[in-house]
Design a protein around this motif. Sequence first.
Motif, PDB file in Angstrom:
ATOM      1  N   ALA A  27       0.862  -1.151  -0.034  1.00 44.06           N
ATOM      2  CA  ALA A  27      -0.019   0.026   0.090  1.00 44.06           C
ATOM      3  C   ALA A  27       0.901   1.352  -0.270  1.00 44.06           C
ATOM      4  O   ALA A  27       0.629   2.182  -0.624  1.00 44.06           O
ATOM      5  CB  ALA A  27      -1.115  -0.140   1.370  1.00 44.06           C
ATOM      6  N   SER A  28       1.814   1.238   0.788  1.00 43.46           N
ATOM      7  CA  SER A  28       3.031   2.479   0.683  1.00 43.46           C
ATOM      8  C   SER A  28       3.581   2.592  -0.555  1.00 43.46           C
ATOM      9  O   SER A  28       3.758   3.707  -1.040  1.00 43.46           O
ATOM     10  CB  SER A  28       4.096   2.392   1.734  1.00 43.46           C
ATOM     11  OG  SER A  28       3.408   2.017   2.984  1.00 43.46           O
ATOM     12  N   ARG A  29       3.856   1.526  -1.241  1.00 45.72           N
ATOM     13  CA  ARG A  29       4.722   1.510  -2.527  1.00 45.72           C
ATOM     14  C   ARG A  29       3.551   2.283  -3.544  1.00 45.72           C
ATOM     15  O   ARG A  29       3.831   3.339  -4.189  1.00 45.72           O
ATOM     16  CB  ARG A  29       4.898   0.368  -3.385  1.00 45.72           C
ATOM     17  CG  ARG A  29       6.047   0.048  -2.750  1.00 45.72           C
ATOM     18  CD  ARG A  29       6.676  -1.236  -3.490  1.00 45.72           C
ATOM     19  NE  ARG A  29       5.808  -2.426  -3.649  1.00 45.72           N
ATOM     20  CZ  ARG A  29       5.810  -3.471  -2.802  1.00 45.72           C
ATOM     21  NH1 ARG A  29       6.630  -3.185  -1.694  1.00 45.72           N
ATOM     22  NH2 ARG A  29       5.007  -4.387  -2.756  1.00 45.72           N
ATOM     23  N   PHE A  30       2.264   1.795  -3.383  1.00 48.30           N
ATOM     24  CA  PHE A  30       1.157   2.376  -4.481  1.00 48.30           C
ATOM     25  C   PHE A  30       0.764   4.036  -3.826  1.00 48.30           C
ATOM     26  O   PHE A  30       0.840   4.930  -4.932  1.00 48.30           O
ATOM     27  CB  PHE A  30      -0.248   1.903  -4.255  1.00 48.30           C
ATOM     28  CG  PHE A  30      -0.190   0.647  -5.036  1.00 48.30           C
ATOM     29  CD1 PHE A  30      -0.483   0.855  -6.469  1.00 48.30           C
ATOM     30  CD2 PHE A  30      -0.193  -0.538  -4.529  1.00 48.30           C
ATOM     31  CE1 PHE A  30      -0.489  -0.287  -7.242  1.00 48.30           C
ATOM     32  CE2 PHE A  30      -0.248  -1.913  -5.320  1.00 48.30           C
ATOM     33  CZ  PHE A  30      -0.517  -1.619  -6.799  1.00 48.30           C
ATOM     34  N   GLY A  31       0.980   4.272  -2.717  1.00 47.19           N
ATOM     35  CA  GLY A  31       0.738   5.539  -2.021  1.00 47.19           C
ATOM     36  C   GLY A  31       1.983   6.646  -2.767  1.00 47.19           C
ATOM     37  O   GLY A  31       1.545   7.725  -3.046  1.00 47.19           O
ATOM     38  N   LEU A  32       3.048   6.032  -2.516  1.00 52.91           N
ATOM     39  CA  LEU A  32       4.253   6.853  -3.025  1.00 52.91           C
ATOM     40  C   LEU A  32       4.285   7.113  -4.575  1.00 52.91           C
ATOM     41  O   LEU A  32       4.519   8.275  -4.940  1.00 52.91           O
ATOM     42  CB  LEU A  32       5.793   6.211  -2.544  1.00 52.91           C
ATOM     43  CG  LEU A  32       5.969   6.163  -1.170  1.00 52.91           C
ATOM     44  CD1 LEU A  32       7.236   5.358  -0.725  1.00 52.91           C
ATOM     45  CD2 LEU A  32       6.110   7.707  -0.488  1.00 52.91           C
ATOM     46  N   LYS A  33       3.871   5.971  -5.193  1.00 57.78           N
ATOM     47  CA  LYS A  33       3.764   6.276  -6.695  1.00 57.78           C
ATOM     48  C   LYS A  33       2.762   7.166  -7.122  1.00 57.78           C
ATOM     49  O   LYS A  33       2.897   8.199  -7.958  1.00 57.78           O
ATOM     50  CB  LYS A  33       3.329   4.755  -7.252  1.00 57.78           C
ATOM     51  CG  LYS A  33       3.772   4.660  -8.812  1.00 57.78           C
ATOM     52  CD  LYS A  33       3.208   3.389  -9.307  1.00 57.78           C
ATOM     53  CE  LYS A  33       4.155   2.494  -8.985  1.00 57.78           C
ATOM     54  NZ  LYS A  33       4.163   1.234  -9.501  1.00 57.78           N
ATOM     55  N   LEU A  34       1.623   7.147  -6.378  1.00 50.57           N
ATOM     56  CA  LEU A  34       0.616   8.180  -6.582  1.00 50.57           C
ATOM     57  C   LEU A  34       0.918   9.556  -6.047  1.00 50.57           C
ATOM     58  O   LEU A  34       0.590  10.570  -6.860  1.00 50.57           O
ATOM     59  CB  LEU A  34      -0.744   7.869  -5.984  1.00 50.57           C
ATOM     60  CG  LEU A  34      -1.359   6.692  -6.351  1.00 50.57           C
ATOM     61  CD1 LEU A  34      -2.670   6.218  -5.606  1.00 50.57           C
ATOM     62  CD2 LEU A  34      -2.018   6.725  -7.870  1.00 50.57           C
ATOM     63  N   ALA A  35       1.855   9.748  -5.289  1.00 47.29           N
ATOM     64  CA  ALA A  35       2.321  10.969  -4.862  1.00 47.29           C
ATOM     65  C   ALA A  35       3.211  11.574  -6.015  1.00 47.29           C
ATOM     66  O   ALA A  35       3.126  12.643  -6.348  1.00 47.29           O
ATOM     67  CB  ALA A  35       2.977  10.993  -3.472  1.00 47.29           C
ATOM     68  N   ARG A  36       4.011  10.796  -6.451  1.00 47.88           N
ATOM     69  CA  ARG A  36       4.897  11.129  -7.472  1.00 47.88           C
ATOM     70  C   ARG A  36       4.020  11.504  -8.907  1.00 47.88           C
ATOM     71  O   ARG A  36       4.315  12.659  -9.590  1.00 47.88           O
ATOM     72  CB  ARG A  36       5.876   9.977  -8.067  1.00 47.88           C
ATOM     73  CG  ARG A  36       6.936  10.261  -8.939  1.00 47.88           C
ATOM     74  CD  ARG A  36       7.968   9.164  -9.536  1.00 47.88           C
ATOM     75  NE  ARG A  36       7.041   7.975 -10.029  1.00 47.88           N
ATOM     76  CZ  ARG A  36       6.690   7.952 -11.247  1.00 47.88           C
ATOM     77  NH1 ARG A  36       7.036   9.052 -12.040  1.00 47.88           N
ATOM     78  NH2 ARG A  36       6.386   7.014 -11.709  1.00 47.88           N
ATOM     79  N   LEU A  37       2.962  10.526  -9.103  1.00 48.14           N
ATOM     80  CA  LEU A  37       2.426  10.926 -10.397  1.00 48.14           C
ATOM     81  C   LEU A  37       1.398  12.292 -10.137  1.00 48.14           C
ATOM     82  O   LEU A  37       1.262  12.955 -11.096  1.00 48.14           O
ATOM     83  CB  LEU A  37       1.173   9.728 -10.579  1.00 48.14           C
ATOM     84  CG  LEU A  37       2.103   8.513 -11.171  1.00 48.14           C
ATOM     85  CD1 LEU A  37       0.928   7.375 -11.291  1.00 48.14           C
ATOM     86  CD2 LEU A  37       2.592   8.641 -12.419  1.00 48.14           C
ATOM     87  N   THR A  38       0.949  12.542  -8.864  1.00 52.25           N
ATOM     88  CA  THR A  38       0.347  13.887  -8.628  1.00 52.25           C
ATOM     89  C   THR A  38       1.402  14.963  -9.146  1.00 52.25           C
ATOM     90  O   THR A  38       0.932  15.903  -9.857  1.00 52.25           O
ATOM     91  CB  THR A  38       0.132  14.038  -7.055  1.00 52.25           C
ATOM     92  OG1 THR A  38      -0.688  12.863  -6.914  1.00 52.25           O
ATOM     93  CG2 THR A  38      -0.662  15.375  -6.808  1.00 52.25           C
ATOM     94  N   ALA A  39       2.540  14.674  -8.736  1.00 50.94           N
ATOM     95  CA  ALA A  39       3.420  15.950  -8.911  1.00 50.94           C
ATOM     96  C   ALA A  39       3.670  16.186 -10.535  1.00 50.94           C
ATOM     97  O   ALA A  39       3.828  17.168 -11.419  1.00 50.94           O
ATOM     98  CB  ALA A  39       4.811  15.767  -8.593  1.00 50.94           C
TER      99      ALA A  39
END
Length: 88
Positions: A27-39
């Motif tokens: 879940a953390s990997r998905f969250g970090l990936k989504l944060a990067r994609l937000t940027a």
Amino acid sequence: MLRTLNRLFADHPREVGETYLHHAAAASRFGLKLARLTACAFAHAMVPGVHKTTVSDEIKRMADDLGYRAQIARECRMRDAGAFDPGL
């Protein structure tokens, strides 16, 4: 109290065939990936020539990965319910 803690921290990871730590890592990997994609999406909003397909391509890959994980979870729940037949 114990049932509430079990429901909050153990039930869902068990449903999908993972330990708490394995589920937290995924879940953390998905969250970090989504944060990067937000940027990337905001950068694309400001400068349309950058990250033209970055976000959409990665979301498609994530959807495939989540779909696979959901299938594994369904199979795990069916097996736990006694309705799993690998021959089907």
